[in-house]
Scaffold this motif. Structure first.
Motif, short mmCIF file in Angstrom:
data_model
loop_
_atom_site.label_atom_id
_atom_site.label_comp_id
_atom_site.label_asym_id
_atom_site.label_seq_id
_atom_site.Cartn_x
_atom_site.Cartn_y
_atom_site.Cartn_z
N GLU A 195 -9.19 3.86 -16.92
CA GLU A 195 -8.01 4.49 -17.78
C GLU A 195 -6.93 4.68 -16.90
OE1 GLU A 195 -8.08 8.80 -19.62
OE2 GLU A 195 -9.07 7.04 -21.05
N VAL A 196 -6.98 5.25 -15.70
CA VAL A 196 -6.01 5.66 -14.75
C VAL A 196 -5.30 4.32 -14.42
CG1 VAL A 196 -5.16 6.46 -12.65
CG2 VAL A 196 -7.14 7.60 -13.98
N PRO B 197 0.38 5.77 -21.59
CA PRO B 197 -0.84 6.26 -21.70
C PRO B 197 -1.81 5.35 -22.21
CG PRO B 197 0.79 7.93 -22.63
CD PRO B 197 1.41 6.55 -22.20
N PHE B 198 -3.02 5.24 -21.71
CA PHE B 198 -4.01 4.34 -22.16
C PHE B 198 -5.50 5.19 -22.30
CE2 PHE B 198 -6.90 0.91 -22.17
CZ PHE B 198 -6.25 -0.18 -22.53
N THR B 199 -5.87 5.16 -23.33
CA THR B 199 -7.12 6.13 -23.45
C THR B 199 -8.25 5.22 -23.94
OG1 THR B 199 -5.64 7.99 -24.36
CG2 THR B 199 -8.14 8.20 -24.48
N LEU B 200 -9.35 5.58 -23.13
CA LEU B 200 -10.66 4.87 -23.62
C LEU B 200 -11.57 5.56 -24.13
CD1 LEU B 200 -11.09 2.81 -20.11
CD2 LEU B 200 -10.34 1.93 -22.26
N GLY B 201 -11.06 6.88 -24.25
CA GLY B 201 -12.13 8.02 -25.17
C GLY B 201 -13.41 8.27 -24.05
N PHE C 3 -2.93 10.72 -12.52
CA PHE C 3 -1.73 9.85 -12.54
C PHE C 3 -0.72 10.46 -11.46
CE2 PHE C 3 -3.95 10.21 -16.60
CZ PHE C 3 -3.92 8.75 -17.11
N ALA C 4 -0.56 11.81 -10.93
CA ALA C 4 0.25 11.94 -10.02
C ALA C 4 -0.09 11.82 -8.47
CB ALA C 4 0.63 13.63 -10.30
N GLU C 5 -1.36 11.45 -8.44
CA GLU C 5 -2.05 11.65 -7.04
C GLU C 5 -3.32 10.85 -6.95
OE1 GLU C 5 -3.90 14.77 -3.70
OE2 GLU C 5 -3.53 15.48 -5.82
N TRP C 6 -3.37 9.99 -5.88
CA TRP C 6 -4.62 9.05 -5.60
C TRP C 6 -4.93 9.66 -4.19
CZ3 TRP C 6 -3.39 3.50 -6.50
CH2 TRP C 6 -3.08 3.16 -7.84
N ASN C 7 -6.47 10.10 -4.02
CA ASN C 7 -7.04 10.58 -2.82
C ASN C 7 -8.43 10.25 -3.27
OD1 ASN C 7 -7.38 11.77 -0.27
ND2 ASN C 7 -8.05 13.23 -1.01
N GLY C 8 -8.90 9.07 -3.15
CA GLY C 8 -10.30 8.69 -3.41
C GLY C 8 -10.39 8.90 -4.77
N ARG C 9 -11.84 9.40 -5.40
CA ARG C 9 -11.91 9.51 -6.63
C ARG C 9 -13.42 10.33 -6.80
NH1 ARG C 9 -15.04 6.59 -10.28
NH2 ARG C 9 -16.03 4.62 -9.48
N ALA C 10 -13.31 11.13 -7.71
CA ALA C 10 -14.71 11.71 -8.09
C ALA C 10 -15.53 10.42 -8.76
CB ALA C 10 -14.54 12.82 -8.85
N MET C 11 -16.80 10.84 -8.75
CA MET C 11 -17.83 9.97 -9.15
C MET C 11 -17.69 9.65 -10.90
SD MET C 11 -19.30 8.22 -6.78
CE MET C 11 -20.55 7.16 -7.50
N THR C 12 -16.98 10.74 -11.48
CA THR C 12 -17.20 10.83 -12.77
C THR C 12 -15.58 10.46 -13.44
OG1 THR C 12 -17.07 13.19 -12.84
CG2 THR C 12 -19.13 12.17 -13.22
N ASP C 13 -14.72 10.32 -12.55
CA ASP C 13 -13.15 10.03 -12.82
C ASP C 13 -13.26 8.65 -13.69
OD1 ASP C 13 -12.24 12.10 -11.49
OD2 ASP C 13 -11.49 11.09 -9.86
N ALA D 292 1.34 -0.56 -4.68
CA ALA D 292 0.22 0.49 -4.75
C ALA D 292 -1.37 0.00 -4.86
CB ALA D 292 0.74 1.47 -5.80
N ILE D 293 -1.46 -0.96 -5.46
CA ILE D 293 -3.04 -1.36 -5.68
C ILE D 293 -3.22 -2.78 -4.74
CG2 ILE D 293 -2.87 -0.56 -8.07
CD1 ILE D 293 -2.68 -3.41 -9.08
N LEU D 294 -2.44 -3.42 -4.02
CA LEU D 294 -2.81 -4.21 -3.00
C LEU D 294 -2.24 -3.92 -1.67
CD1 LEU D 294 -1.86 -7.48 -5.32
CD2 LEU D 294 -4.00 -6.40 -5.14
#
Length: 91
Positions: A56-57, A66-70, A42-52, A24-26
């Motif tokens: 963490e994802v 689950p990995f939380t950076l806060g 976590f369920a879908e990747w379609n680009g990303r918003a600038m504030t995503d 998925a990542i390479l």
């Protein structure tokens, strides 16, 4: 990656899970369908918003836990501009 997932105990087959993540990542390209809203979840990747919170994802996906950076989109004090390079104007 398989070792981390194995240590968390979140997959019955850590090696197979690691293989799915690697596929998925390479290569290092984030898919995006032109003209649709960006989404890096976590369920879908379609680009990303600038504030995503992309790290963490990715950390959650890679470790299968689950990995939380806060850091949330509310942590961004200035909205990105609507034009490239999306850097907000200095105030």
């Amino acid at each position: 990656m398989a070792s981390v997932v194995r240590a968390y105990g979140t997959s019955q087959d850590p090696d197979a899970y690691a293989s799915v993540v690697v596929d998925a990542i390479l290569p290092n390209l984030l898919p995006y369908t032109i003209g649709t809203p960006g989404c890096l979840g976590f369920a879908e990747w379609n680009g990303r918003a600038m504030t995503d919170n992309a790290p963490e994802v990715m950390f959650s996906f890679a470790t299968n836990t689950p990995f939380t950076l806060g850091i949330t989109k509310e942590s961004v004090t200035s909205n990105p501009s609507r034009t490239f390079p999306y850097v907000p104007a200095a105030s």
